[in-house]
Scaffold this motif. Sequence first.
Motif, PDB file in Angstrom:
ATOM      1  N   MET A 167       0.960  -1.117  -0.110  1.00  0.00           N
ATOM      2  CA  MET A 167       0.043  -0.133  -0.008  1.00  0.00           C
ATOM      3  C   MET A 167       0.946   1.261  -0.134  1.00  0.00           C
ATOM      4  O   MET A 167       0.614   2.104  -0.686  1.00  0.00           O
ATOM      5  N   LEU A 168       2.036   1.217   0.800  1.00  0.00           N
ATOM      6  CA  LEU A 168       2.841   2.393   0.799  1.00  0.00           C
ATOM      7  C   LEU A 168       3.468   2.464  -0.608  1.00  0.00           C
ATOM      8  O   LEU A 168       3.405   3.736  -1.157  1.00  0.00           O
ATOM      9  N   ALA A 169       3.665   1.739  -1.212  1.00  0.00           N
ATOM     10  CA  ALA A 169       4.232   1.835  -2.699  1.00  0.00           C
ATOM     11  C   ALA A 169       3.061   2.338  -3.814  1.00  0.00           C
ATOM     12  O   ALA A 169       3.451   3.109  -4.795  1.00  0.00           O
ATOM     13  N   GLY A 170       2.084   2.038  -3.279  1.00  0.00           N
ATOM     14  CA  GLY A 170       0.848   2.923  -4.189  1.00  0.00           C
ATOM     15  C   GLY A 170      -0.183   2.016  -4.293  1.00  0.00           C
ATOM     16  O   GLY A 170      -1.354   2.656  -5.134  1.00  0.00           O
ATOM     17  N   SER A 171      -0.608   0.943  -3.891  1.00  0.00           N
ATOM     18  CA  SER A 171      -1.836   0.214  -4.001  1.00  0.00           C
ATOM     19  C   SER A 171      -2.941   0.631  -3.018  1.00  0.00           C
ATOM     20  O   SER A 171      -2.625   1.147  -1.872  1.00  0.00           O
ATOM     21  N   ASN A 172      -4.263   0.564  -3.543  1.00  0.00           N
ATOM     22  CA  ASN A 172      -5.287   1.082  -2.812  1.00  0.00           C
ATOM     23  C   ASN A 172      -5.965  -0.061  -2.292  1.00  0.00           C
ATOM     24  O   ASN A 172      -6.863  -0.014  -1.124  1.00  0.00           O
ATOM     25  N   ALA A 173      -5.740  -1.235  -2.699  1.00  0.00           N
ATOM     26  CA  ALA A 173      -6.126  -2.490  -2.033  1.00  0.00           C
ATOM     27  C   ALA A 173      -5.280  -3.687  -2.248  1.00  0.00           C
ATOM     28  O   ALA A 173      -4.321  -3.202  -3.223  1.00  0.00           O
ATOM     29  N   ILE A 174      -5.282  -4.715  -1.578  1.00  0.00           N
ATOM     30  CA  ILE A 174      -4.213  -5.601  -1.865  1.00  0.00           C
ATOM     31  C   ILE A 174      -5.000  -6.979  -2.169  1.00  0.00           C
ATOM     32  O   ILE A 174      -6.183  -7.308  -1.519  1.00  0.00           O
ATOM     33  N   ALA A 175      -4.504  -7.858  -3.064  1.00  0.00           N
ATOM     34  CA  ALA A 175      -5.009  -9.115  -3.087  1.00  0.00           C
ATOM     35  C   ALA A 175      -4.081 -10.356  -2.720  1.00  0.00           C
ATOM     36  O   ALA A 175      -2.852  -9.994  -2.821  1.00  0.00           O
ATOM     37  N   VAL A 176      -4.753 -11.436  -2.101  1.00  0.00           N
ATOM     38  CA  VAL A 176      -3.676 -12.419  -1.377  1.00  0.00           C
ATOM     39  C   VAL A 176      -4.073 -13.505  -2.299  1.00  0.00           C
ATOM     40  O   VAL A 176      -5.360 -13.974  -2.504  1.00  0.00           O
ATOM     41  N   GLY A 177      -3.061 -14.138  -2.616  1.00  0.00           N
ATOM     42  CA  GLY A 177      -2.985 -15.416  -3.384  1.00  0.00           C
ATOM     43  C   GLY A 177      -2.516 -16.627  -2.967  1.00  0.00           C
ATOM     44  O   GLY A 177      -3.080 -17.255  -1.881  1.00  0.00           O
ATOM     45  N   THR A 178      -1.174 -16.619  -3.151  1.00  0.00           N
ATOM     46  CA  THR A 178      -0.276 -17.880  -2.798  1.00  0.00           C
ATOM     47  C   THR A 178      -0.507 -18.165  -1.341  1.00  0.00           C
ATOM     48  O   THR A 178      -0.408 -19.223  -0.618  1.00  0.00           O
ATOM     49  N   ALA A 179      -0.525 -17.182  -0.520  1.00  0.00           N
ATOM     50  CA  ALA A 179      -0.408 -17.265   0.856  1.00  0.00           C
ATOM     51  C   ALA A 179      -1.838 -18.028   1.536  1.00  0.00           C
ATOM     52  O   ALA A 179      -1.640 -18.535   2.635  1.00  0.00           O
ATOM     53  N   ASN A 180      -2.821 -17.875   0.731  1.00  0.00           N
ATOM     54  CA  ASN A 180      -3.915 -18.768   1.259  1.00  0.00           C
ATOM     55  C   ASN A 180      -3.673 -20.343   1.224  1.00  0.00           C
ATOM     56  O   ASN A 180      -4.142 -20.930   2.248  1.00  0.00           O
ATOM     57  N   PHE A 181      -2.541 -20.631   0.663  1.00  0.00           N
ATOM     58  CA  PHE A 181      -2.130 -22.151   0.393  1.00  0.00           C
ATOM     59  C   PHE A 181      -1.246 -22.509   1.700  1.00  0.00           C
ATOM     60  O   PHE A 181      -1.412 -23.641   2.199  1.00  0.00           O
ATOM     61  N   MET A 182      -0.558 -21.474   2.184  1.00  0.00           N
ATOM     62  CA  MET A 182       0.201 -21.806   3.438  1.00  0.00           C
ATOM     63  C   MET A 182      -0.670 -21.746   4.815  1.00  0.00           C
ATOM     64  O   MET A 182      -0.495 -22.845   5.683  1.00  0.00           O
ATOM     65  N   ASN A 183      -1.584 -20.823   4.498  1.00  0.00           N
ATOM     66  CA  ASN A 183      -2.526 -20.457   5.799  1.00  0.00           C
ATOM     67  C   ASN A 183      -4.049 -20.320   5.252  1.00  0.00           C
ATOM     68  O   ASN A 183      -4.089 -19.174   4.732  1.00  0.00           O
TER      69      ASN A 183
END
Lengths: 255, 302
Positions: free
Chosen positions: B253-269
């Motif tokens: 978000m600091l880099a400039g995104s307004n929202a973030i999407a979570v992908g691979t992390a769902n597989f870990m946890n």
Amino acid sequence: MSHDVYKCKVISKKEIAPNIIDVTVESKEIASAAMAGQFLHVKCGDDISMPLRRPISICDAEDDKLRFIFEVKGRGTKNLLLIDDEIDIMGPLGTPFTIDNDKYKNPAVIGGGIGTYPLFKLTKELDNPTVYLGFRSEAQVTLEDEFNSVCDMTVVATDDGSYGYNGYAIDLLKGKIENDVVDIIYACGPKPMLKAVKALAEANNIPCQISLEERMGCGIGACLTCSCETKTEGTWKYKRVCKNGPVFWSTEVVL
Amino acid sequence: MNMKVNIAGVELNNPIITASGTYGFGREYGEFYSLNELGAICVKGLTLLPREGNPPPRITETYGGILNSVGLQNPGVEAFIEYELPELKKYTCKVIANMSGNTIEDYCKMAERLSDSDVDMLEMNISCPNVKAGGVAFGTNADTILNITKEVKKYAKKPLIVKLSPNVTDITEMAKAAEQGGADALSLINTLLGMAIDIKTRRPILANVTGGLSGPAVKPVAVRMIYQVRQCTNLPIIGMGGVTTGDDAIEMMLAGSNAIAVGTANFMNPYACVDIKKGIVDYMEKYNIDDVNDISGKVIVK
């Protein structure tokens, strides 16, 4: 929901054959819900260096004890070997074996190598099964006494003849089908063995369940990476080993 | 504390979105927690007609990441609207339909059809590295991006997000082309094209030979590209690529995104989205930030 993620305390861990590790952990939740043929999705390291869990079949589950046996093969299982306190496990997952002791009076169970371990809980729950266990060599023969203690007939075969029957376990199953009644076959093992079992079962019109393995992502059916080819056309030509399987009827899948 | 974010006129309860392809249609992860926890679900990539996908193996782990080549296995846009969308609409999270096609006409037809449905937004995937025709072929050339965005916009009655490929020399050229074509928002990054070989058999591990790299290993590339794109456009940005913790989300978000999407992390946890949201709240409390929007683009570069 019958499955969740738990931190499971390691109760025992021993090498029962070269690179074959027998682990028992404490988990009342998973052990009480576990059905024969289901699997665990096991975290082998930290999130950052090893993002994927490893699918490992349930060998046995009783009271609050959960047992699984794995082969140390790559960096994930090498790292899992080092965990002595608590293992992060998601489970129990997947479609279990179909057990119907009223319908099938003469079940045969056949396993090869590390594919023999998922068959242990199944064997315990079947009435009067005949069990065939195949291994490469005497050094890999494991759990023979335990299988013997839960069923009347366990026969071991080794590829090199160093222990038990000299040859493939499927040759023994073939002999049994020719001379005796087998009304269902359960199989787990290397793909060439599963192919041969599938062909044998279908040639003799015997219902057959096989347990498959595949490289897996989420483990719960969302990511569609652990697919196996089936005879279905269209979207579900590739079914999910983690959700639709790991146990399939042999007639469903293309091996 | 405000966690709401606005992406192209659509208000999300929080900035957490699930990345397309890692989360199916929400059914499986919905068993772990309520989908009301999410800002939005971006569903598995849809095509006009059902697709069977690539043969297995489709996934392998690499250092800090995974390579996948699912090849867009999906039930097609009609089955999605009939069977999956009504389930998703039971929750407060917004629904983003991810579209892939072989031709511009495919994308236009899907945009038209999905605009008439209850989805909240459309994400145009012109960056899938795992299919032969279309996909990434559209997403690596600025003129093509401009053209396809312009065409699809004619049929899109819902906000159109253009998902950018990192497999390009200059990401800002692609972002500007999408904006010029009329994109309402951008999402980046899709996976990086990669390959892994089994040295014992000397064969590629993936049946498709190559696959898309995701996970923590790609995060610095994503952060850099989001930062660069933020400098050249005011469009809302959905940032993704290896977000695993709340700290990762804050960084993106600091880099400039307004929202973030979570992908691979769902597989870990399987609880990754919930944990990441909590991590964002913890950061905001620690630094006395009242509004999550105050984090976006606030990287200090002297």
